[in-house]
Design an enzyme around this catalytic site. Structure first.
Site, PDB file in Angstrom:
ATOM      1  N   ASP A 442       0.830  -1.199   0.000  1.00  0.00           N
ATOM      2  CA  ASP A 442       0.000   0.000   0.000  1.00  0.00           C
ATOM      3  C   ASP A 442       0.868   1.254   0.000  1.00  0.00           C
ATOM      4  O   ASP A 442       2.071   1.216   0.302  1.00  0.00           O
ATOM      5  CB  ASP A 442      -0.917  -0.008   1.232  1.00  0.00           C
ATOM      6  N   ASP A 512     -10.935   2.047  -3.119  1.00  0.00           N
ATOM      7  CA  ASP A 512     -11.432   1.831  -1.764  1.00  0.00           C
ATOM      8  C   ASP A 512     -12.957   1.903  -1.707  1.00  0.00           C
ATOM      9  O   ASP A 512     -13.560   1.487  -0.711  1.00  0.00           O
ATOM     10  CB  ASP A 512     -10.846   2.875  -0.808  1.00  0.00           C
TER      11      ASP A 512
END
Length: 621
Positions: A442, A512
């Site tokens: 990430d 997301d």
């Protein structure tokens, strides 16, 4: 070479160039295979330049701009040579151009992929003089697009709004779309555009050029309509704030752009890019992707051994194949109980896991799942042992405050010891247990105060390019060291959605935003560049939609879950389990078939698509 005609034959995409009597290089044609037979019925010099420069076409947008050691700011190029050679899948063309008076060598390079209808283009610029040259701008490609009714499609939107589509007619002037921030560029602007010169193209009709930049940093596309409706697309890295100083003998190579032409609408460009990506760009592009169950939305930072085991059991019950332990498993003096601290301290949190991760991983393997782990190796929280020891390891400008985003800063991978640390994070994470075979990598913030002690004062603007390339070197080394580990690329969601970085990753987190209604639009947009095999689509509670609907949407990508299995009703669990069985049944055609987009969700309340097995012609809708 005056009068020479050069055909860059990419199969379904063909570019034709010609050398005018004055030695300048012009574009004679761009289109499908028929473009190779173009009859240049008037002097070559009346066609658009193949690579426009500042000072040459004074009324047009330049692809190249430089300041020479003399202070001169114009670049005027003449052809000095052409060579071509075979590569395993096509040809590589190199056309050398030199400035009429300044010591500058510019090489235009093309690599053709006729089987896929793709042409790659990049540019090499060398300072051949005895004084420094400053390179302000160098686009990777600058094709003139035929037609007098230009339309432009691009995507952007920011966090949870990735791949928001804009299709608009172009009027005289320059329409620029560009990303910023450096780390998560495609969160803000996708690295692909469509340019239709002969009216608005549909999925199945119209002439259109698709262009994508193979680059993990900021991108820029300039769509230009000049006098008499002459149109051109400039594709390259974002040059603002990225000027390059070239000392005598130094050279710079731009990222490559990939161009795909279609006379049969937009869908053909997507299918060509998907096939090319699977065959030649994406890591292990023809290996089926597993069904992943992520614990994040079930637990967030509230972790312990028993709670994680319970989620693992729920993941196994619905048929998942990989369990991914997300953020919150690490930290020592600054435990990762929220996003305010702990990044940089990559040791297992003994308060949450007193016996380490071993019991959790063993339980996962015994349940028949593989085990995955979340890491964010390029970032650091100021509240961490790492930052307390090494505050000089972050990207920062001397004397300026260090602005945080998501309570964190970006590590400066231009410093050799920082590169070693980042590599060590991955090595040590994988070494925690032999059962770890999946990592989610990430990155959750952009660059602000851009500076590095690894660069001289007169080269601080090099960070925009050099940081991306240093990160790519780290990623390549990780892939080399750990060929058995699957890697997911994430950056606040879809912030690294590009084909270049996927050379070292198996998939990327699409967004997301997992509300299935939003995901229909997001996945639709992403499919213009990326094959379904690299686009995880997870069933979640976002938006409060029925689990059955969420499953239906997720089945059109790399299927997975991100929810608390304990909250599933018996009916929901049965639905999820059946969807998993369906995903396993259809994954080959979804992940590797030809995509046909049938009904667009853009401006509509409906959407439909089909994946077709190219071997049998059978589809899954």
């Amino acid at each position: 070479m005056t009068g020479d005609r050069i055909v860059i034959d990419g199969g379904a995409t063909t570019l034709v160039l010609g050398v005018a009597d004055d030695g300048r290089l012009h574009q004679l044609g761009l289109g499908g295979p028929d473009a190779a037979a173009i009859d240049a019925s008037f002097p070559t010099s009346l066609y658009p330049l193949a690579y426009p420069t500042h000072g040459e076409e004074v009324l047009r947008e330049p692809a190249l701009r430089a300041t020479h050691g003399t202070g001169s700011t114009s670049v005027r190029l003449l052809v000095d040579g052409h060579s071509e050679q075979l590569h395993p899948h096509g040809r590589v063309h190199r056309i050398e151009l030199v400035d009429r008076t300044a010591p500058l060598l510019v090489v235009l390079c093309w690599r053709t992929w006729p089987e896929h209808g793709v042409i790659e283009q990049w540019v090499e610029v060398t300072n051949t003089g005895d004084a420094p040259t400053v390179l302000h701008q160098a686009a990777s490609a600058a094709p003139a697009v035929p037609g007098d009714d230009p339309w432009f499609t691009h995507w952007g939107g920011g966090w949870a709004q990735e791949w928001t589509e804009t299709t608009e007619p172009l009027t005289p002037g320059v329409k620029s779309v560009a990303s910023a921030g450096g780390v998560r560029p495609s969160l803000h602007r996708a690295p692909v555009v469509l340019y239709a010169g002969r009216g608005r193209a549909t999925e199945t009709s119209g002439s259109v050029l698709a262009a994508t930049l193979l680059w993990g940093g900021d991108v820029r596309f300039d769509a230009e309509v000049a006098l008499h409706r002459h149109t051109r697309l400039l594709a390259g890295f974002q040059h603002r704030g990225a000027e390059r100083r070239l000392d005598p003998g130094e050279w710079f190579v731009t990222p490559a752009a990939a161009l795909v032409w279609s006379d049969e609408g937009i869908g053909a460009t997507s299918r060509a890019l998907h096939r090319w990506a699977r065959d030649h760009k994406v890591r292990d592009g023809h290996r089926p992707r597993s069904i992943v169950f992520n614990n994040w939305e079930a637990m967030f930072f509230d972790l312990d051994t028993d709670k994680v085991r319970a989620v693992v059991d729920g993941a196994a019950a619905v048929g998942a194949e990989v369990f991914l332990l997300d953020d919150g498993w690490f930290g020592d003096r600054h435990p990762r109980d929220d996003d305010q601290q702990g990044l940089g301290d990559w040791m297992v949190d003994a308060a949450k896991f007193p016996d380490g991760l071993g019991p959790v991983i063993d339980h996962t393997l015994a349940a028949g799942l593989r085990f995955g782990l979340w890491v964010e190796p390029e970032m650091v929280n100021p509240r961490s042992g790492l930052y307390e020891q090494h505050p000089d390891w972050v990207v920062a400008e001397p004397g300026r405050e260090r602005r945080e985003e998501r309570n964190q800063l970006v590590l400066d991978v231009l410093q050799p010891e920082v590169r070693d640390f980042v590599l060590g994070v991955i090595d040590e994470a994988v070494a925690l247990h032999p059962g770890i075979s999946y990592l989610k990598w990430d990155a959750n913030r952009d660059l602000f105060e851009v500076g590095s002690p690894a660069l001289p004062a007169d080269r601080q603007t090099h960070l925009a390019i050099d940081r991306v390339r240093a990160t790519e070197e780290i990623m390549a080394e990780v892939a080399r060291r750990h060929p058995e580990v699957d890697l997911m690329l994430c950056a606040s969601g879809g912030g690294r959605s590009n084909l270049e970085t996927l050379r070292w990753f198996h998939e990327l987190w699409t967004s997301d935003d997992t509300d299935p209604i939003d995901r229909v639009r997001i996945q639709w947009g992403a499919s213009h560049l990326l094959p379904a095999s690299v686009l995880p689509a997870h069933v979640t509670r976002w938006g409060g939609k029925p689990i059955g609907f969420a499953c239906a949407v997720a089945l059109s990508g790399r299927f997975g879950f991100d929810l608390d299995p304990a909250t599933l009703t018996d009916q929901e669990r049965a639905t999820a389990t059946q969807a998993t069985a369906t995903a396993k049944q259809i994954r080959t055609v979804v992940q590797f078939g030809d995509l046909h987009r049938l009904v667009s969700p853009v401006g509509s309340s409906r959407a439909a698509l089909a994946y077709v097995d190219p071997a049998t012609g059978k589809d899954r809708r």
